[in-house]
Design an enzyme around this catalytic site. Sequence first.
Site, PDB file in Angstrom:
ATOM      1  N   ARG A  67      45.811  42.667  68.505  1.00 16.98           N
ATOM      2  CA  ARG A  67      45.843  43.722  69.520  1.00 16.98           C
ATOM      3  C   ARG A  67      45.080  43.362  70.793  1.00 16.98           C
ATOM      4  NH1 ARG A  67      47.347  48.817  67.721  1.00 16.98           N
ATOM      5  NH2 ARG A  67      47.709  49.028  65.470  1.00 16.98           N
ATOM      6  N   LYS A 174      45.665  37.798  48.460  1.00 19.86           N
ATOM      7  CA  LYS A 174      45.481  38.894  47.527  1.00 19.86           C
ATOM      8  C   LYS A 174      44.813  40.052  48.246  1.00 19.86           C
ATOM      9  CE  LYS A 174      40.966  37.752  45.544  1.00 19.86           C
ATOM     10  NZ  LYS A 174      40.260  38.993  45.824  1.00 19.86           N
ATOM     11  N   HIS A 204      42.375  31.302  46.291  1.00 18.60           N
ATOM     12  CA  HIS A 204      41.546  30.191  46.777  1.00 18.60           C
ATOM     13  C   HIS A 204      40.807  29.477  45.649  1.00 18.60           C
ATOM     14  CE1 HIS A 204      38.400  33.366  46.695  1.00 18.60           C
ATOM     15  NE2 HIS A 204      37.561  32.369  46.521  1.00 18.60           N
ATOM     16  N   LYS A 208      39.912  24.905  44.537  1.00 14.57           N
ATOM     17  CA  LYS A 208      38.616  24.273  44.297  1.00 14.57           C
ATOM     18  C   LYS A 208      38.782  23.011  43.448  1.00 14.57           C
ATOM     19  CE  LYS A 208      35.871  28.506  44.637  1.00 14.57           C
ATOM     20  NZ  LYS A 208      35.039  28.063  45.777  1.00 14.57           N
ATOM     21  N   GLU A 242      28.448  37.395  40.971  1.00  9.49           N
ATOM     22  CA  GLU A 242      27.994  37.362  42.364  1.00  9.49           C
ATOM     23  C   GLU A 242      26.644  38.047  42.448  1.00  9.49           C
ATOM     24  OE1 GLU A 242      31.421  37.789  45.425  1.00  9.49           O
ATOM     25  OE2 GLU A 242      31.908  39.168  43.806  1.00  9.49           O
ATOM     26  N   ASP A 261      40.010  42.970  41.668  1.00 10.45           N
ATOM     27  CA  ASP A 261      39.617  42.010  42.698  1.00 10.45           C
ATOM     28  C   ASP A 261      39.477  40.598  42.149  1.00 10.45           C
ATOM     29  OD1 ASP A 261      38.862  41.394  45.372  1.00 10.45           O
ATOM     30  OD2 ASP A 261      36.756  41.357  44.776  1.00 10.45           O
ATOM     31  N   HIS A 266      41.838  35.490  39.859  1.00  9.36           N
ATOM     32  CA  HIS A 266      41.004  34.305  39.643  1.00  9.36           C
ATOM     33  C   HIS A 266      40.802  33.993  38.162  1.00  9.36           C
ATOM     34  CE1 HIS A 266      40.406  34.591  43.827  1.00  9.36           C
ATOM     35  NE2 HIS A 266      39.314  35.332  43.839  1.00  9.36           N
ATOM     36  N   LYS A 364      29.192  42.251  40.594  1.00  2.44           N
ATOM     37  CA  LYS A 364      28.366  42.093  41.788  1.00  2.44           C
ATOM     38  C   LYS A 364      26.935  42.503  41.463  1.00  2.44           C
ATOM     39  CE  LYS A 364      32.040  42.714  45.206  1.00  2.44           C
ATOM     40  NZ  LYS A 364      31.896  41.334  45.717  1.00  2.44           N
TER      41      LYS A 364
END
Length: 512
Positions: A67, A174, A204, A208, A242, A261, A266, A364
């Site tokens: 934009r 994703k 991703h 790796k 994490e 997620d 993954h 997390k």
Amino acid sequence: MTEPAPEWSNPLRNRADRRLPRIAGPSGMVIFGVTGDLAKRKLLPAIYDLAYRGLLPAGFTLVGFGRRPWSKEEFESYVREQVEEGARTDFDEHVWDRLAEGMHFVQGAFDDDQAFDNMAELLKEMDATRGTAGNWAFYLSVPPEYFANVVNQLDRTGMAHGTDQQWRRVIIEKPFGHNLESAKELNETINSVFPERAVFRIDHYLGKETVQNILAFRFANQLFEPIWSSRYVDHVQITMAEDIGLGGRAGYYDGIGAARDVIQNHLLQLLALVAMDEPVSFSPRQLRYEKLKILRATKPIGPFEETTARGQYTAGWQGSEQVVGLREEEGFDPESTTETYAACTLGINSRRWAGVPFYLRTGKRLGRRVTEIALVFKKAPHQPFDPGLTSQLGANTLVIRVQPDEGILLRFGSKVPGSTMEVRDVNMDFSYAEAFTEESPEAYERLILDALLDETGLFPTSAEVERSWEILDPILDYWAENGRPDEYPAGTWGPSSADEMMHATGRTWRRP
């Protein structure tokens, strides 16, 4: 005569001769969502790094869509800022000047017909002046709700369609839906414009180096493959932990949660690579066939009140820093039942893995940042030792560390020096950083290059995505009907219910 390097030995190798760099042919890329966080942190630095390594064609062209009322010069300045901050290679003015020559920006919204008409004209101009040869990859770094608008515009303007001598591909990030039904709708939307062979779904983790090394580790070594089965393996733990909180992603994360997620994509992809049978070859078709075969044999184990766990982090200490709980995170609904910790038990109905539980967990604000796969082996059927001398002996464990400190650890029993036959656990540790002087490419470098080269092996198919949702949906449905997640203090390893689901089978979570 030197034998040629195996196909998986280096990810940036020429297809005909793996000892030569793989270089993309004439092509360009359009990034939708170029001002977003992913493009800033990963995509733009990765494109520069590929250019620095000489892996992009001389006329490579990068078009941003957004934009902002940017000129070409303003877009170049923005990209340069991200590259200087995030690139892993040195900043070289000559490399930058060549790359910047092919940078352009198109202002508009996803429902702006004129903006897409302008882009179509720009791409034709680039084909004539930059030598992109009509080969374009469209990177949809935008939320899935905008996919239909973008691909329909690409269809309307003809940008989605090449000729027999041209290719057009779409790269999507994703989440690939939020359940099976939405995933099917999303796939139908994409495939109504782009054929499946032209769709590259980014996970991703599959880019790796340590994830790809699972295949080399298993199938290049006679030492390990014979014991890779229920005869010797007691259970498998796949962990992605994490130590950060939502990090400003409250709007995205609420309603998605840890399972959608991370586990759906993954961790189930890691499970497929660990559990799959040996492929006929490492061609994309054979790899996908074996992965999908394993996913189709994978099912959640119930009852879910005993074999799953979920939680939300509360205030606590993350190392030496005191952090707030999930409900105090800016922008997060304090009444939300979205989980930040998820664990589940899966089984694989195959001769190789019958009876071996696979425990998947992610969260997390856990004790530390780590992703690993741990194969925990059965104990020896007979141990002719005094029980008092083996009190510190655990189960043999093989750990594949995906991140950080990439490598492989083997834990086994060894005699303690001295006059008694005392046995305790020791570690044999392989580290990528110490064993190889060549730096591994960043995941997005590998995946972007593969998309330009039409190397599909590291990209999940629509069938894999839909099967993954079939595995996870029953657990998500059960959680949706059973109130709030349990709580766990930040800096710990999850809710007590996660420990209880393991203790019920006489097992414990491995502490990374």
